[in-house]
Write a protein that holds these residues in place. Structure first.
Motif, PDB file in Angstrom:
ATOM      1  N   MET A  67       0.894  -1.154   0.019  1.00  0.00           N
ATOM      2  CA  MET A  67       0.007  -0.097   0.169  1.00  0.00           C
ATOM      3  C   MET A  67       0.837   1.247   0.115  1.00  0.00           C
ATOM      4  O   MET A  67       1.493   1.642   0.960  1.00  0.00           O
ATOM      5  CB  MET A  67      -0.772  -0.101   1.280  1.00  0.00           C
ATOM      6  N   PRO A  68       0.941   1.871  -1.023  1.00  0.00           N
ATOM      7  CA  PRO A  68       1.915   3.161  -1.259  1.00  0.00           C
ATOM      8  C   PRO A  68       1.187   4.263  -0.951  1.00  0.00           C
ATOM      9  O   PRO A  68      -0.159   4.350  -0.919  1.00  0.00           O
ATOM     10  CB  PRO A  68       2.371   3.013  -2.749  1.00  0.00           C
ATOM     11  N   ASN A  69       1.813   5.437  -0.718  1.00  0.00           N
ATOM     12  CA  ASN A  69       1.284   6.666  -0.491  1.00  0.00           C
ATOM     13  C   ASN A  69       1.737   7.621  -1.748  1.00  0.00           C
ATOM     14  O   ASN A  69       2.855   7.770  -2.110  1.00  0.00           O
ATOM     15  CB  ASN A  69       2.020   7.384   0.937  1.00  0.00           C
ATOM     16  N   VAL A  70       0.403   8.064  -2.265  1.00  0.00           N
ATOM     17  CA  VAL A  70       0.705   8.908  -3.409  1.00  0.00           C
ATOM     18  C   VAL A  70       0.099  10.414  -3.303  1.00  0.00           C
ATOM     19  O   VAL A  70      -0.078  10.965  -4.531  1.00  0.00           O
ATOM     20  CB  VAL A  70       0.093   8.238  -4.968  1.00  0.00           C
ATOM     21  N   THR A  76      -0.483   9.871 -11.088  1.00  0.00           N
ATOM     22  CA  THR A  76      -0.121  10.592 -12.297  1.00  0.00           C
ATOM     23  C   THR A  76       1.120  11.305 -12.217  1.00  0.00           C
ATOM     24  O   THR A  76       1.515  11.899 -11.125  1.00  0.00           O
ATOM     25  CB  THR A  76      -1.423  11.343 -12.611  1.00  0.00           C
ATOM     26  N   ASP A  77       1.956  11.391 -13.100  1.00  0.00           N
ATOM     27  CA  ASP A  77       3.111  12.348 -12.989  1.00  0.00           C
ATOM     28  C   ASP A  77       2.455  13.739 -13.188  1.00  0.00           C
ATOM     29  O   ASP A  77       2.277  14.216 -14.437  1.00  0.00           O
ATOM     30  CB  ASP A  77       4.123  12.044 -14.303  1.00  0.00           C
ATOM     31  N   MET A  78       2.518  14.534 -12.241  1.00  0.00           N
ATOM     32  CA  MET A  78       1.535  15.781 -12.284  1.00  0.00           C
ATOM     33  C   MET A  78       2.155  16.933 -12.847  1.00  0.00           C
ATOM     34  O   MET A  78       3.387  16.942 -12.969  1.00  0.00           O
ATOM     35  CB  MET A  78       1.716  16.242 -10.699  1.00  0.00           C
ATOM     36  N   ALA A  79       1.264  17.703 -13.488  1.00  0.00           N
ATOM     37  CA  ALA A  79       1.922  18.751 -14.447  1.00  0.00           C
ATOM     38  C   ALA A  79       2.683  19.941 -13.453  1.00  0.00           C
ATOM     39  O   ALA A  79       3.672  20.458 -13.600  1.00  0.00           O
ATOM     40  CB  ALA A  79       0.493  19.537 -14.884  1.00  0.00           C
ATOM     41  N   TYR A  80       1.951  19.986 -12.079  1.00  0.00           N
ATOM     42  CA  TYR A  80       2.486  20.821 -11.129  1.00  0.00           C
ATOM     43  C   TYR A  80       2.728  20.006  -9.921  1.00  0.00           C
ATOM     44  O   TYR A  80       1.988  20.363  -8.942  1.00  0.00           O
ATOM     45  CB  TYR A  80       1.632  22.184 -11.083  1.00  0.00           C
ATOM     46  N   GLY A  81       3.536  19.206  -9.973  1.00  0.00           N
ATOM     47  CA  GLY A  81       3.677  18.223  -8.823  1.00  0.00           C
ATOM     48  C   GLY A  81       4.802  17.339  -9.199  1.00  0.00           C
ATOM     49  O   GLY A  81       5.831  17.401  -9.824  1.00  0.00           O
ATOM     50  N   TRP A  85       3.095   8.848 -11.107  1.00  0.00           N
ATOM     51  CA  TRP A  85       3.168   7.612 -12.154  1.00  0.00           C
ATOM     52  C   TRP A  85       4.240   6.818 -12.380  1.00  0.00           C
ATOM     53  O   TRP A  85       4.401   5.647 -12.010  1.00  0.00           O
ATOM     54  CB  TRP A  85       2.575   8.008 -13.345  1.00  0.00           C
ATOM     55  N   THR A  86       5.313   7.477 -12.471  1.00  0.00           N
ATOM     56  CA  THR A  86       6.692   6.872 -12.456  1.00  0.00           C
ATOM     57  C   THR A  86       7.014   6.050 -11.121  1.00  0.00           C
ATOM     58  O   THR A  86       7.659   4.983 -11.113  1.00  0.00           O
ATOM     59  CB  THR A  86       7.698   8.095 -12.947  1.00  0.00           C
ATOM     60  N   PHE A  87       6.698   6.930 -10.009  1.00  0.00           N
ATOM     61  CA  PHE A  87       7.025   6.068  -8.696  1.00  0.00           C
ATOM     62  C   PHE A  87       6.227   5.159  -8.681  1.00  0.00           C
ATOM     63  O   PHE A  87       6.813   3.875  -8.326  1.00  0.00           O
ATOM     64  CB  PHE A  87       6.550   6.873  -7.697  1.00  0.00           C
ATOM     65  N   LEU A  88       5.182   4.944  -9.184  1.00  0.00           N
ATOM     66  CA  LEU A  88       3.890   3.786  -8.921  1.00  0.00           C
ATOM     67  C   LEU A  88       4.430   2.747  -9.525  1.00  0.00           C
ATOM     68  O   LEU A  88       4.445   1.387  -9.002  1.00  0.00           O
ATOM     69  CB  LEU A  88       2.566   4.248  -8.918  1.00  0.00           C
ATOM     70  N   THR A  89       4.710   2.900 -10.902  1.00  0.00           N
ATOM     71  CA  THR A  89       4.904   1.706 -11.938  1.00  0.00           C
ATOM     72  C   THR A  89       6.193   1.291 -12.103  1.00  0.00           C
ATOM     73  O   THR A  89       6.327   0.305 -12.666  1.00  0.00           O
ATOM     74  CB  THR A  89       4.067   2.243 -13.383  1.00  0.00           C
ATOM     75  N   GLU A  90       7.201   2.444 -11.895  1.00  0.00           N
ATOM     76  CA  GLU A  90       8.479   1.766 -12.069  1.00  0.00           C
ATOM     77  C   GLU A  90       9.310   1.600 -10.840  1.00  0.00           C
ATOM     78  O   GLU A  90      10.108   0.435 -10.595  1.00  0.00           O
ATOM     79  CB  GLU A  90       9.167   2.872 -12.993  1.00  0.00           C
ATOM     80  N   GLU A  91       9.111   2.509  -9.904  1.00  0.00           N
ATOM     81  CA  GLU A  91       9.949   2.503  -8.722  1.00  0.00           C
ATOM     82  C   GLU A  91       9.440   1.609  -7.479  1.00  0.00           C
ATOM     83  O   GLU A  91      10.061   0.795  -6.829  1.00  0.00           O
ATOM     84  CB  GLU A  91      10.384   3.985  -8.357  1.00  0.00           C
TER      85      GLU A  91
END
Length: 249
Positions: A67-70, A76-81, A85-91
């Motif tokens: 259970m991750p914290n997002v 999503t890879d946020m436009a302003y943040g 998404w990269t964290f969730l799906t790759e890292e």
């Protein structure tokens, strides 16, 4: 069961973040099937263990739950943040598998979530169908293309603008309806889908629309619409239904 909260530095997010992991108590030489369980908009990685009995429900199943914290990212890879998404799906899978004995086989991996996490589960599973055997949404935000961004009085508008930057979601990797049609027409592996939503939930209409879409396709979809609102009693019950539905060996 063993419940562990891990703090670690995320290269994708360039900050310290956390995940909560449930592991079987009985040791095994086999790598564990894994359920990635995603939180909703107002919550974090601890909420499923605080508001449901998920630890008890999986105690006899021999699976791990990650259970991750997002934050408020809509996965999503946020436009302003940050690049969630990269964290969730790759890292995240790489880090979790380096810490714990988790299987990387498609048939051993599943993802589920509620509300914003239901969106995240479908988004992850539909964009990466080669990674999951089954994906599940409880009371999911499934039609974000119809949610307004910026310049409105809608309470979520500014958040969605921070996430998507005003870009058109329809037809993109963020559009669950588009991804579902695309998967149905592709030669990629096709995960099983589970959808549940309460008939009194404010997201019920977009869940109805998603069912109408999947009824016209050839995907393996289980849908449950029953009495309930957007609350933890509903999700505590239906996560048990999801666990019973998972294609565990």
């Amino acid at each position: 069961m063993a419940r562990i909260t891990c703090d670690f530095f995320s290269e994708a997010l360039t900050l310290n973040t956390s995940m909560t992991v449930i592991l079987p108590e009985h040791k095994t030489n086999k790598l564990l099937p894994t359920l990635y369980l995603l939180h909703g908009f107002s919550d974090d990685h601890t909420i499923w263990t605080r508001r449901t009995s998920i630890e008890r429900y999986v105690s006899e199943l021999g699976i791990a739950v990650v259970m991750p914290n997002v934050d408020h990212s809509f996965y999503t890879d946020m436009a302003y943040g940050k690049k969630y998404w990269t964290f969730l799906t790759e890292e995240l899978p790489q880090v979790a598998r380096s810490f714990f004995p988790l299987s990387d086989k498609r048939e051993d991996n599943f993802v589920a979530g509620l509300s914003m996490g239901g969106y995240g589960a479908f988004k992850w599973g539909l964009n990466k169908p080669d990674q999951f055997a089954a994906i599940a949404s409880l009371s999911g935000v499934l039609n974000l293309a119809q949610h307004p961004q910026e310049n409105t009085d809608h309470p979520m508008a500014q958040t969605l603008y921070n996430v998507f930057g005003g870009d058109n979601i329809e037809g993109s990797m963020h559009d669950i309806f588009h991804l579902t049609r695309k998967l149905d027409q592709s030669d990629e592996p096709k995960p099983m889908l589970y959808q549940a939503c309460g008939t009194e939930d404010f997201l019920f209409e977009e869940n109805i629309a998603f069912k109408e879409l999947t009824d016209s396709l050839s995907l393996d979809v289980k849908t449950t619409f029953d009495s309930g609102t957007h609350e933890w009693g509903y999700w505590d019950y239906h996560i048990q239904e999801v666990l019973n539905w998972l294609p565990l060996k």
